[in-house]
Design a protein around this motif. Structure first.
Motif, mmCIF file in Angstrom:
data_model
loop_
_atom_site.group_PDB
_atom_site.id
_atom_site.type_symbol
_atom_site.label_atom_id
_atom_site.label_comp_id
_atom_site.label_asym_id
_atom_site.label_seq_id
_atom_site.Cartn_x
_atom_site.Cartn_y
_atom_site.Cartn_z
ATOM 1 N N LEU A 199 4.678 3.921 -4.727
ATOM 2 C CA LEU A 199 3.730 4.330 -3.695
ATOM 3 C C LEU A 199 2.893 5.514 -4.156
ATOM 4 O O LEU A 199 1.656 5.511 -4.045
ATOM 5 C CB LEU A 199 4.478 4.688 -2.405
ATOM 6 C CG LEU A 199 3.615 5.143 -1.231
ATOM 7 C CD1 LEU A 199 2.663 4.034 -0.803
ATOM 8 C CD2 LEU A 199 4.490 5.584 -0.056
ATOM 9 N N CYS B 56 0.937 0.093 -4.786
ATOM 10 C CA CYS B 56 1.512 0.539 -3.511
ATOM 11 C C CYS B 56 2.237 -0.602 -2.804
ATOM 12 O O CYS B 56 3.374 -0.454 -2.349
ATOM 13 C CB CYS B 56 0.417 1.094 -2.603
ATOM 14 S SG CYS B 56 -0.256 2.680 -3.102
ATOM 15 N N VAL C 146 6.518 11.478 -3.521
ATOM 16 C CA VAL C 146 5.220 10.798 -3.494
ATOM 17 C C VAL C 146 4.162 11.655 -4.187
ATOM 18 O O VAL C 146 3.374 11.173 -5.011
ATOM 19 C CB VAL C 146 4.790 10.494 -2.046
ATOM 20 C CG1 VAL C 146 3.335 10.027 -1.995
ATOM 21 C CG2 VAL C 146 5.685 9.431 -1.426
ATOM 22 N N GLY D 63 0.514 4.415 -7.007
ATOM 23 C CA GLY D 63 -0.657 3.711 -6.496
ATOM 24 C C GLY D 63 -1.629 4.636 -5.789
ATOM 25 O O GLY D 63 -2.850 4.538 -5.970
ATOM 26 N N LEU D 64 -1.088 5.549 -4.985
ATOM 27 C CA LEU D 64 -1.958 6.507 -4.301
ATOM 28 C C LEU D 64 -2.653 7.437 -5.290
ATOM 29 O O LEU D 64 -3.756 7.924 -5.015
ATOM 30 C CB LEU D 64 -1.139 7.325 -3.293
ATOM 31 C CG LEU D 64 -0.652 6.565 -2.056
ATOM 32 C CD1 LEU D 64 0.235 7.462 -1.205
ATOM 33 C CD2 LEU D 64 -1.831 6.056 -1.233
#
Length: 504
Positions: free
Chosen positions: A194, A325, A67, A197-198
């Motif tokens: 994820l 996300c 991530v 998007g973060l």
């Protein structure tokens, strides 16, 4: 009373307890022996760490690290408008950031693949994530006179992230097998959308909070340093192929050249790698340039003003990050569930699901450029559906590799697949599309409408590449069963019986 692998007594352990170690399971109820002794503080700490190094904990830490990898990569995309204004660069200059990052990433990937098949993987992972964290933090202090140095820093970050992406899936592959491995790889690759998007959300959020885009690059490095320490403490170094066989021991590959020759003859691996390149081409270009395209669409619709301030609007980056996300979560979950269901119908389910999802994605991505001029909400709906279908294949592609490549070749296979997908994919897609956009703008009078149209025309290349990727997945389906059977046979031939135990 029971003992740990260092031969010392463990307090609070009853005779009915079992002590698990990485090397095996100790028998319960062992009787006292003069050779046993009380644990020293350091030995107790090591024993506690061994008990915490479970496959689930390792997979969780590695997923969080993934991530962070993608969060750092797309933090720059979240503040790209500000970077363009700060350094005074064109669309192609902005796309160059991604190109340099990916070029260094793909060149380093085969090197780390070789190292990952032969040396301690968790040490390489920990050092890699620590390296890119420090470089990212330092890059936030580069002044606007040195854009070339900022571009160079992104190249160095690519080297650090390459070590992680090439090796970490192989550890999960050695901790799990069959459907469990599919599920854990699905969770691991969920980190791609994820984290991406973060990255948009973190970049634009940190910029707005500090009113300075440089702060967008000063958050993820601290998290990266923490993950680096967690990997060293809690992630085990399983034997290569340990999840695929319990009794035997697989020989190491004789040489890197023999590995590459075998992979080149593996048709499922070759076609799925080419399909991954098509996905990378589209996601790389979209990740960097679609927020700018959506912003220009709203300028044309006269709902926002052109950016002339020190801090540009970050609304589109926030919305696109949130969509990425959600679509990432939906895509990976739907992909895993669909593949699990379709495997009951056909053994070729994995590549067929990928092919259908990519062909469907191309339709909705084409529609983005049709509706964006008149309806920004319609464009967001098309992005949502198109990304969901595109993200279906992330984890499935990795699982295809695990099926058709033997365990001692997997780090090399992951690394070389990464090299190919970036070389033919996002290494040049952002720069190429930015260059096409610049050339179209030169042919017409400079205006906001042509800035919007030129970038849209350039981005139209993406759905055609996605269709090509779907064709490659269909080709993978033709050879998948044969290549999987060959890998199983070769794995059995390479198994050696464990050395006979000697009783004292």
């Amino acid at each position: 009373m029971c003992v740990d692998s260092d031969g010392c007594e463990i307090e609070g352990c009853s005779s009915s307890d079992e002590v698990r170690t990485l090397s095996g399971r100790m028998s319960p109820g062992m009787k006292s022996s003069p050779d046993l002794h009380s644990c020293k503080p350091g030995q107790k700490f090591r024993s506690a760490l061994r008990r915490c190094r479970s496959p689930a904990a390792a997979a969780g830490i590695l997923t969080f690290g993934n991530v962070l990898n993608y969060m750092d990569r797309y933090t720059v995309a979240g503040v790209l408008l500000d970077i363009q204004q700060h350094y005074g660069v064109t669309d192609s200059g902005a796309g160059l950031l991604q190109t340099v990052f990916i070029c260094s990433f793909m060149v380093a990937a085969p090197i780390f693949g070789y190292l990952g098949d032969r040396f301690n993987r968790k040490v390489i992972l920990s050092c890699g994530i620590f390296f890119w964290s420090i470089v990212t933090l330092m890059s936030s202090f580069i002044s606007k006179e040195y854009y070339w140095l900022f571009v160079l820093s992104r190249g160095l970050v690519g080297i650090g992230e390459s070590s992680y992406s090439s090796i970490s899936p192989t550890i999960i592959g050695d901790l799990y097998t069959n459907n469990s491995r599919t599920m854990m790889l699905s969770v691991f690759y969920l980190a791609i959308p994820l984290g991406s998007g973060l990255g948009y959300i973190l970049g634009s959020g940190a910029k707005d909070a500090a009113e300075d885009w440089h702060w967008a690059l000063r958050v993820s490095p601290f998290l990266g340093i923490i993950v680096s320490a967690l990997i060293m403490l809690f992630v085990p170094e399983p034997k290569r192929g340990s999840a695929d066989q319990m009794e035997g021991r697989i020989k190491a590959s004789p040489s890197w050249i023999s590995d590459m020759k075998a992979l080149a003859k593996n048709r499922s691996y070759v076609f799925s790698s080419l399909a991954s390149a098509a996905v990378s081409f589209a996601t790389g270009a979209f990740g960097m340039l679609i927020p700018i395209y959506l912003y220009r669409a709203q300028v044309v619709q006269k709902t926002v003003e052109p950016c002339t301030k020190k801090v540009c609007s970050s609304k589109d980056s926030l919305i696109f990050g949130a969509i990425t996300c959600v679509t990432g979560l939906l895509g990976v979950v739907i992909g895993a569930a669909t593949t699990h269901f379709c495997r009951k119908k056909t053994e070729r389910a994995d590549p067929l699901v990928c092919a259908v999802s990519m062909l469907g994605s191309a339709i909705f991505i084409c529609l983005i450029f049709v509706v964006a001029k008149s309806s920004i909400i319609g464009a967001y709906v098309c992005i949502f559906i198109g990304e969901t279908l595109l993200f279906l294949n992330w984890a499935i592609t990795a699982d295809i590799l695990m099926f058709v490549v033997i365990p001692t070749r997997r780090a090399t296979a992951v690394a070389f697949q990464s090299f190919i997908s970036h070389l033919l994919g996002d290494a040049g897609s952002s720069y190429l599309i930015g260059l096409i956009s610049d050339e179209i703008q030169k042919s017409y009078a400079s205006s906001e409408i042509w800035k919007f149209l030129s970038l849209g025309y350039a981005l139209m290349l993406c759905p055609f590449i996605i269709v090509l990727g779907g064709m490659f997945f269909l080709a993978t389906a033709l050879f998948f069963l044969d290549d999987r059977e060959k890998a199983e046979k070769l794995k059995k031939l390479m198994l050696q019986p464990p050395p006979s135990s000697v009783k004292v």
